[in-house]
Each structure stands twice: as structure tokens, then as C-alpha cells.
Design an enzyme around this catalytic site. Structure first.
Site, PDB file in Angstrom:
ATOM      1  N   TYR A 145       0.776  -1.384  -0.185  1.00  0.00           N
ATOM      2  CA  TYR A 145      -0.123   0.061  -0.031  1.00  0.00           C
ATOM      3  C   TYR A 145       1.112   1.359   0.019  1.00  0.00           C
ATOM      4  CZ  TYR A 145      -3.887  -3.107   1.458  1.00  0.00           C
ATOM      5  OH  TYR A 145      -4.842  -4.264   1.671  1.00  0.00           O
TER       6      TYR A 145
ATOM      7  N   THR B 195     -22.367   1.846  -1.672  1.00  0.00           N
ATOM      8  CA  THR B 195     -22.963   3.094  -1.034  1.00  0.00           C
ATOM      9  C   THR B 195     -23.988   3.717  -2.237  1.00  0.00           C
ATOM     10  OG1 THR B 195     -20.987   4.490  -2.295  1.00  0.00           O
ATOM     11  CG2 THR B 195     -20.639   3.366   0.048  1.00  0.00           C
TER      12      THR B 195
ATOM     13  N   LYS C  49     -22.891   5.402  -4.805  1.00  0.00           N
ATOM     14  CA  LYS C  49     -22.447   6.792  -5.350  1.00  0.00           C
ATOM     15  C   LYS C  49     -21.855   6.503  -6.738  1.00  0.00           C
ATOM     16  CE  LYS C  49     -17.603   5.973  -3.301  1.00  0.00           C
ATOM     17  NZ  LYS C  49     -16.629   6.423  -2.501  1.00  0.00           N
TER      18      LYS C  49
END
Length: 350
Positions: free
Chosen positions: A53, A246, A248
């Protein structure tokens, strides 16, 4: 906050695990500091990261997230005991990480030392193999026919796994890691590690984290059954399907700064017509019962029998607050019935 055992480790973890993979690309050090403080203040004692990451994974973003956590720990060394810290060694295929080579016992020892340095800590509570050396049915390779398991040299991979366990054993005996887990692996992977650890008196696998959500429930019930009976913690990642649940992204929306505006290593394989229809259905269920779509998806994940701690990630404090609030909810039978009516129609939308 509720706490549950992390497999057989003797550690108790919060039902919420704070995921950190956006720290370093979508989030700054200041953002991370705020999220850490909020999560810890509200009972989260489990934080997950990885050497790979931040995401999307690139040579430039490699190690950034661990370094951000390390920066915070460097300023707050006395708080290390407040949480269980998990990180991961990257599997093969990324040329800028150890030449893209497979995980070995030697690379485990090297990677652990590098992670400890970036994290500015003396020990890692849970050290995980990010993905196995063999190709596994993860990252959009789960549909029948994508992988030929018969082509895999079982004995060769078993030997590699034994070598890895021996490297982990070295790190545990040195006090650098406490326990080890898997990620993006299978029932065979779990059971082969268990077999090898029993046969050679080596560390036993404590946990596995796999992608798991209303849109991607391939582990339910078979792999999760295996985890329950082998007392291995099951840790879902991407319980919101990289934000799809979500709502979105409905209708092709791509808000500035959102995950789907960033390049994905495997393409936007979650961006399918079936996902659009499934998410619409779940959004309608959430609205009917006075929940946000994110709360519905996370509360559903939390109530699945066998789930230990769900890994959530947020790019803003408001998102984190909304997501964490889901774990205070108990979904009624009526809500679950409505959820399953959508699930049955779209059991594997990507």
C-alpha cells in the site's frame, strides 16, 4: 464496540478493523492521523495495512501507508499497545517488489524487517501473506473455467508453503511477529498450512482475509464453514465493494476523488450492468428501512455467521463515522428478508 477472539491467538479484536490502503494516495498523513485518533477513541483496536500500500499499487506508492502509520507511531510510541497491528507481504507479480518473485521463507524475513522499519515498531501482531504464490480464484478469477487447478503442481506449492512457514517461525521466535494469517486464499490453502504446521510443529494460521460483500460472497458458506471449524478468524475486505454498495457510482457517477476515478490493476471489473442493478436493489432496501446503503451493507456483513472483524476503509472522517455506526445496528428479520430477495436475484454480479 464489540470484541471477539482472533482465532486461537488469545487476542481479542474489535468487530471493526480499520483499513488503511488509501493512506498515501487518496489520503495524507494529516487525514490518517485524524482517522487513527477517531477509530481508537471509539473502540477500534485492530488496524490492517500492507507493504504494497497505498493503492493503486505502484513503485512510487509502495510502502507509503506503512510509513504513514510509522510516522504516527513515532510521535505516539506509548500508544502502540492500544491496538493490534496487521500487515502483509506482497505475493508474486509486482516487478518492483523483490523482482516480482514468489513469497519464500527468506523473503518473509526480509519483508518483516523492512515493514518493522517503516512502521517504527518492534513487532507486528498479525503478519499476512497478501496472496498465494499459486493463482487463486480471487481478483475476478472466481468464475468456473478461469483457472485449471489440475495444472498446479501441488507438491511444489506445498514445499513452498513449508518454506514460508519456516521463515515465519524464525520471525516469531525472534519476537518480530506474533501470529500469521492468509489473504486471498482458498480452503485448500488454509488446510494445507494447517496440515504442515501440525506435521512440522510450526506456527498455525490464525486468520484469513478475503474479499466479501453483498456483491461478492463466494466464500459463503463453504470457506467460512472451514474457518469456523478450524477456529480461523475470517476477515472480510472491501465489504462495500470498493464503494459500489454506497450507491455513489449509480448511473455512471464518478465523484472527484472517489476510488473508481483511480486506475485499477485489474480494470474496473466490479463495474458491470448486474452490479448496477444489484446496487439499485440494495439502495431501495436501505431507504425503505431508514438506513444508508453503506450501513445496510456493513451491518449485513457483520451479522454473517463466521465473520470475525470487518475491514473498513474511508477517505474522509465523515465516511468513517458513517461506516463505524453500522456496527451498532442489528438488522431485523424483515430487513434481512428484503436483502436476500435482492441477493438471490444477483448472487454473483461481478
Amino acid at each position: 464496540m464489540k470484541y471477539v477472539p482472533l482465532g486461537r491467538t488469545g487476542l481479542n479484536v474489535s468487530r471493526v478493523c480499520l483499513g488503511t490502503m488509501t493512506w498515501g494516495t487518496q489520503n495524507t498523513q494529516a487525514d490518517a492521523d485524524v482517522q487513527l485518533e477517531y477509530a481508537l477513541a471509539n473502540g477500534v483496536n485492530f488496524i490492517d495495512t500492507a507493504e504494497m500500500y497505498s493503492v493503486p499499487p505502484t513503485a512510487e506508492s509502495y510502502g507509503k501507508t506503512e510509513s504513514i502509520i510509522g510516522d504516527w507511531l513515532g510521535r505516539n510510541p506509548s500508544r502502540r499497545e492500544e491496538f493490534i497491528l496487521a500487515t502483509k507481504i506482497a505475493g508474486p507479480g509486482l516487478s518492483y517488489i523483490r523482482g516480482g518473485g514468489p513469497i519464500t521463507g527468506k523473503s518473509v524475513v526480509e519483508a518483516v524487517d523492512a515493514s518493522l522499519k517503516r512502521l517504527q515498531t518492534d513487532y507486528i501482531d498479525l503478519y499476512q501473506l497478501h496472496w498465494p504464490n499459486r493463482t487463486s480464484p480471487h481478483f475476478a478469477k472466481h468464475f468456473p473455467g478461469h483457472i485449471s487447478f489440475s495444472d498446479v503442481d501441488r507438491n511444489a506449492h506445498s514445499a513452498q508453503m513449508l518454506d514460508i512457514l519456516q521463515g515465519i517461525d524464525v520471525c516469531i521466535k525472534a519476537g518480530k511477529i506474533r501470529h500469521f494469517g492468509l489473504s486471498d486464499d482458498t480452503t485448500w490453502g488454509i488446510n494445507e498450512y494447517v496440515r504442515l504446521s501440525d506435521k512440522y510443529d510450526l506456527p498455525r494460521v490464525a486468520s484469513i482475509q478475503n474479499e466479501f460483500s453483498l456483491l461478492h460472497a463466494k466464500d459463503w458458506p463453504y470457506l467460512i464453514e472451514n474457518c469456523v471449524h478450524e477456529d480461523i478468524a475470517y476477515l472480510p475486505w472491501s465489504p462495500l465493494a470498493t464503494g459500489a454498495l454506497t450507491g455513489k457510482y449509480l448511473g455512471g457517477a464518478r465523484a472527484e476523488g472517489s476510488r473508481w476515478n483511480f486506475a485499477q490493476r485489474n480494470g474496473l471489473f466490479r463495474d458491470t450492468p448486474s452490479v448496477e442493478l444489484a446496487v439499485k436493489g440494495y439502495v431501495e432496501v436501505a431507504e425503505k428501512h431508514g438506513l444508508t446503503p453503506a450501513q445496510l451493507a456493513l451491518a449485513w456483513c457483520d451479522q454473517v455467521d463466521g465473520v470475525t472483524s470487518t475491514i473498513i476503509g474511508a477517505t474522509s472522517l465523515d465516511q468513517l463515522k458513517e461506516d463505524m455506526s453500522a456496527f451498532d445496528l442489528a438488522l431485523s428479520d424483515t430487513v434481512l428478508t428484503d436483502v436476500m430477495s435482492v441477493f438471490r436475484e444477483y448472487p454473483a454480479p461481478f
